[in-house]
Write a protein that holds these residues in place. Structure first.
Motif, PDB file in Angstrom:
ATOM      1  N   ILE A 130      39.119  46.620  31.004  1.00  9.08           N
ATOM      2  CA  ILE A 130      40.178  45.858  31.662  1.00  9.08           C
ATOM      3  C   ILE A 130      41.323  46.805  32.017  1.00  9.08           C
ATOM      4  CG2 ILE A 130      41.698  43.862  31.523  1.00  9.08           C
ATOM      5  CD1 ILE A 130      38.758  43.136  31.211  1.00  9.08           C
ATOM      6  N   VAL A 131      41.692  46.844  33.285  1.00  9.41           N
ATOM      7  CA  VAL A 131      42.724  47.790  33.726  1.00  9.41           C
ATOM      8  C   VAL A 131      44.021  47.096  34.165  1.00  9.41           C
ATOM      9  CG1 VAL A 131      41.025  49.517  34.419  1.00  9.41           C
ATOM     10  CG2 VAL A 131      41.826  47.830  36.101  1.00  9.41           C
ATOM     11  N   PHE A 132      43.980  45.781  34.283  1.00 13.04           N
ATOM     12  CA  PHE A 132      45.164  45.068  34.783  1.00 13.04           C
ATOM     13  C   PHE A 132      45.044  43.596  34.418  1.00 13.04           C
ATOM     14  CE2 PHE A 132      46.999  42.404  38.161  1.00 13.04           C
ATOM     15  CZ  PHE A 132      48.321  42.841  38.153  1.00 13.04           C
ATOM     16  N   TYR A 133      46.194  42.959  34.186  1.00 11.78           N
ATOM     17  CA  TYR A 133      46.191  41.509  34.002  1.00 11.78           C
ATOM     18  C   TYR A 133      47.448  40.919  34.628  1.00 11.78           C
ATOM     19  CZ  TYR A 133      49.867  41.349  30.414  1.00 11.78           C
ATOM     20  OH  TYR A 133      51.062  41.417  29.766  1.00 11.78           O
ATOM     21  N   SER A 134      47.380  39.641  34.944  1.00 10.81           N
ATOM     22  CA  SER A 134      48.547  38.933  35.467  1.00 10.81           C
ATOM     23  C   SER A 134      48.524  37.499  34.957  1.00 10.81           C
ATOM     24  CB  SER A 134      48.580  38.961  36.999  1.00 10.81           C
ATOM     25  OG  SER A 134      47.416  38.372  37.536  1.00 10.81           O
ATOM     26  N   LYS A 135      49.709  36.949  34.740  1.00 15.12           N
ATOM     27  CA  LYS A 135      49.833  35.575  34.267  1.00 15.12           C
ATOM     28  C   LYS A 135      50.634  34.758  35.279  1.00 15.12           C
ATOM     29  CE  LYS A 135      51.556  36.598  30.125  1.00 15.12           C
ATOM     30  NZ  LYS A 135      52.061  36.379  28.733  1.00 15.12           N
ATOM     31  N   TYR A 136      50.127  33.551  35.530  1.00 13.96           N
ATOM     32  CA  TYR A 136      50.835  32.611  36.387  1.00 13.96           C
ATOM     33  C   TYR A 136      51.081  31.338  35.589  1.00 13.96           C
ATOM     34  CZ  TYR A 136      49.156  35.878  39.904  1.00 13.96           C
ATOM     35  OH  TYR A 136      48.889  37.024  40.613  1.00 13.96           O
ATOM     36  N   GLU A 137      51.667  30.371  36.224  1.00 16.07           N
ATOM     37  CA  GLU A 137      52.012  29.143  35.501  1.00 16.07           C
ATOM     38  C   GLU A 137      50.782  28.439  34.938  1.00 16.07           C
ATOM     39  OE1 GLU A 137      54.346  24.921  36.322  1.00 16.07           O
ATOM     40  OE2 GLU A 137      54.552  26.569  37.734  1.00 16.07           O
ATOM     41  N   ASN A 138      49.720  28.347  35.743  1.00 14.90           N
ATOM     42  CA  ASN A 138      48.534  27.597  35.309  1.00 14.90           C
ATOM     43  C   ASN A 138      47.261  28.432  35.294  1.00 14.90           C
ATOM     44  OD1 ASN A 138      49.924  25.075  35.031  1.00 14.90           O
ATOM     45  ND2 ASN A 138      49.937  24.923  37.266  1.00 14.90           N
ATOM     46  N   SER A 139      47.400  29.751  35.347  1.00 15.72           N
ATOM     47  CA  SER A 139      46.204  30.589  35.380  1.00 15.72           C
ATOM     48  C   SER A 139      46.515  31.986  34.876  1.00 15.72           C
ATOM     49  CB  SER A 139      45.630  30.669  36.801  1.00 15.72           C
ATOM     50  OG  SER A 139      46.532  31.331  37.672  1.00 15.72           O
ATOM     51  N   VAL A 140      45.471  32.726  34.590  1.00 14.45           N
ATOM     52  CA  VAL A 140      45.595  34.119  34.169  1.00 14.45           C
ATOM     53  C   VAL A 140      44.447  34.896  34.794  1.00 14.45           C
ATOM     54  CG1 VAL A 140      44.293  33.641  32.036  1.00 14.45           C
ATOM     55  CG2 VAL A 140      45.705  35.684  32.194  1.00 14.45           C
ATOM     56  N   SER A 141      44.699  36.143  35.173  1.00 10.88           N
ATOM     57  CA  SER A 141      43.672  36.971  35.806  1.00 10.88           C
ATOM     58  C   SER A 141      43.529  38.295  35.065  1.00 10.88           C
ATOM     59  CB  SER A 141      44.024  37.253  37.273  1.00 10.88           C
ATOM     60  OG  SER A 141      44.063  36.063  38.028  1.00 10.88           O
ATOM     61  N   LEU A 142      42.281  38.757  34.973  1.00  8.81           N
ATOM     62  CA  LEU A 142      41.976  40.072  34.421  1.00  8.81           C
ATOM     63  C   LEU A 142      41.197  40.861  35.461  1.00  8.81           C
ATOM     64  CD1 LEU A 142      40.627  39.274  30.808  1.00  8.81           C
ATOM     65  CD2 LEU A 142      42.955  39.877  31.461  1.00  8.81           C
ATOM     66  N   LEU A 143      41.532  42.132  35.616  1.00  9.54           N
ATOM     67  CA  LEU A 143      40.794  43.007  36.512  1.00  9.54           C
ATOM     68  C   LEU A 143      40.037  44.030  35.675  1.00  9.54           C
ATOM     69  CD1 LEU A 143      40.093  44.063  39.372  1.00  9.54           C
ATOM     70  CD2 LEU A 143      42.134  45.524  39.209  1.00  9.54           C
ATOM     71  N   SER A 144      38.710  44.012  35.810  1.00  7.21           N
ATOM     72  CA  SER A 144      37.886  44.995  35.115  1.00  7.21           C
ATOM     73  C   SER A 144      37.182  45.869  36.135  1.00  7.21           C
ATOM     74  CB  SER A 144      36.854  44.308  34.208  1.00  7.21           C
ATOM     75  OG  SER A 144      35.863  43.646  34.975  1.00  7.21           O
ATOM     76  N   ILE A 145      36.847  47.078  35.717  1.00  7.92           N
ATOM     77  CA  ILE A 145      36.100  47.992  36.583  1.00  7.92           C
ATOM     78  C   ILE A 145      34.814  48.384  35.872  1.00  7.92           C
ATOM     79  CG2 ILE A 145      36.098  50.209  37.779  1.00  7.92           C
ATOM     80  CD1 ILE A 145      39.074  50.019  38.082  1.00  7.92           C
ATOM     81  N   GLY A 146      33.692  48.014  36.479  1.00 13.99           N
ATOM     82  CA  GLY A 146      32.394  48.356  35.928  1.00 13.99           C
ATOM     83  C   GLY A 146      31.714  49.430  36.750  1.00 13.99           C
ATOM     84  N   LYS A 147      30.431  49.608  36.538  1.00 13.53           N
ATOM     85  CA  LYS A 147      29.685  50.637  37.253  1.00 13.53           C
ATOM     86  C   LYS A 147      29.477  50.280  38.717  1.00 13.53           C
ATOM     87  CE  LYS A 147      27.164  52.331  33.207  1.00 13.53           C
ATOM     88  NZ  LYS A 147      25.827  52.544  32.593  1.00 13.53           N
ATOM     89  N   VAL A 148      29.424  48.976  38.999  1.00 12.48           N
ATOM     90  CA  VAL A 148      29.118  48.522  40.361  1.00 12.48           C
ATOM     91  C   VAL A 148      30.317  47.857  41.034  1.00 12.48           C
ATOM     92  CG1 VAL A 148      27.594  47.087  41.768  1.00 12.48           C
ATOM     93  CG2 VAL A 148      26.696  48.208  39.714  1.00 12.48           C
ATOM     94  N   PHE A 149      31.015  46.990  40.303  1.00 10.43           N
ATOM     95  CA  PHE A 149      32.063  46.190  40.925  1.00 10.43           C
ATOM     96  C   PHE A 149      33.394  46.290  40.193  1.00 10.43           C
ATOM     97  CE2 PHE A 149      28.327  43.628  42.371  1.00 10.43           C
ATOM     98  CZ  PHE A 149      28.551  43.727  43.736  1.00 10.43           C
ATOM     99  N   LYS A 150      34.479  46.206  40.969  1.00 12.37           N
ATOM    100  CA  LYS A 150      35.777  45.809  40.444  1.00 12.37           C
ATOM    101  C   LYS A 150      35.747  44.282  40.403  1.00 12.37           C
ATOM    102  CE  LYS A 150      38.014  49.628  42.924  1.00 12.37           C
ATOM    103  NZ  LYS A 150      38.953  49.961  44.024  1.00 12.37           N
TER     104      LYS A 150
END
Length: 234
Positions: A130-150
């Motif tokens: 996991i290289v990044f995260y963000s929080k919103y009022e009703n949601s949360v996001s995580l950004l991961s980087i694997g061998k094939v996809f971000k």
């Protein structure tokens, strides 16, 4: 004197807790069956609406029976760890290929477990990096980087999958994916997303919308698949 960066500690804990929440909400099964309304637009922009009857045995079999207009059986497929077998009922053709056929057709690193997760509504191509995260009022996001996809994963306020956005790590390939999960229903303690939209694109684009009309976990199932004698081998 050691200075402790509590903000960084809190961020790491939040990321770990969110990542583990995704893992905890992973739908497990022995068998799964469903009736699905499928709308899709193929790479040539042709639109289709079909009914699909799906049966799966975990890590072993995917059985799909597709009915087109007026309930006419159009196609039946049997996918295992090693093979893909397809009966084209309209043209009386039988196709048998290795499991690598899935990757040839989709241009994605798909195998049986990934396809089962995709059909069940689990997260796919998720990486622990996991290289990044963000929080919103009703949601949360995580950004991961694997061998094939971000992989940008967004969860709703109940920590359920809401969206997965994929971008190719290899910029020369430039594959993208967009998966949305909606209309969650709690049935026998299982939170199941009854509506999905799946889009993959590279040189061409594929749009699929799945609406699950019926579904059951862990029933006793059969997987009938016989090849009529008058079918030609493709």
């Amino acid at each position: 004197m050691v200075v402790v960066d509590h903000a960084k500690e809190d961020s790491l804990k939040f990321i770990q807790d969110t990542y583990h929440a995704i893992l905890a909400n992973h739908l497990d099964f022995k068998t799964f069956s469903a009736k699905i309304d499928v709308d899709y637009i193929d790479a040539d922009d042709k639109k289709y609406n079909v009914n699909a009857f799906l049966r799966m045995y975990k890590d072993s079999i995917i059985w799909i029976d597709i009915h087109a207009f007026l309930g006419i059986e159009a196609l039946k497929a049997l996918i295992t760890k090693d093979s893909v077998k397809i009966l084209d009922k309209q043209n009386k053709l039988y196709t048998a290929r290795s499991i690598g056929y899935l990757q040839e057709v989709s241009q994605l690193p798909v195998d049986l477990p990934i396809l089962q997760d995709l059909l069940l509504g689990n997260a796919v191509f998720l990486d622990s990096n996991i290289v990044f995260y963000s929080k919103y009022e009703n949601s949360v996001s995580l950004l991961s980087i694997g061998k094939v996809f971000k992989n940008l994963v967004t969860l709703n306020e109940d920590k359920q999958l809401q969206r997965i956005k994929l971008d190719d790590v290899n910029e020369l390939r430039n594959r993208t994916g967009d998966l949305t999960y909606d209309d969650y229903e709690n049935k026998a303690g299982v939170n199941f997303p009854k509506t999905r939209k799946i889009t993959f694109a590279e040189k061409k684009k594929l749009d699929v919308r799945l609406e699950f009309k019926q579904y059951n976990f862990n029933d006793d199932l059969t997987f009938p698949f016989s090849i009529p004698k008058n079918y030609k081998r493709n």
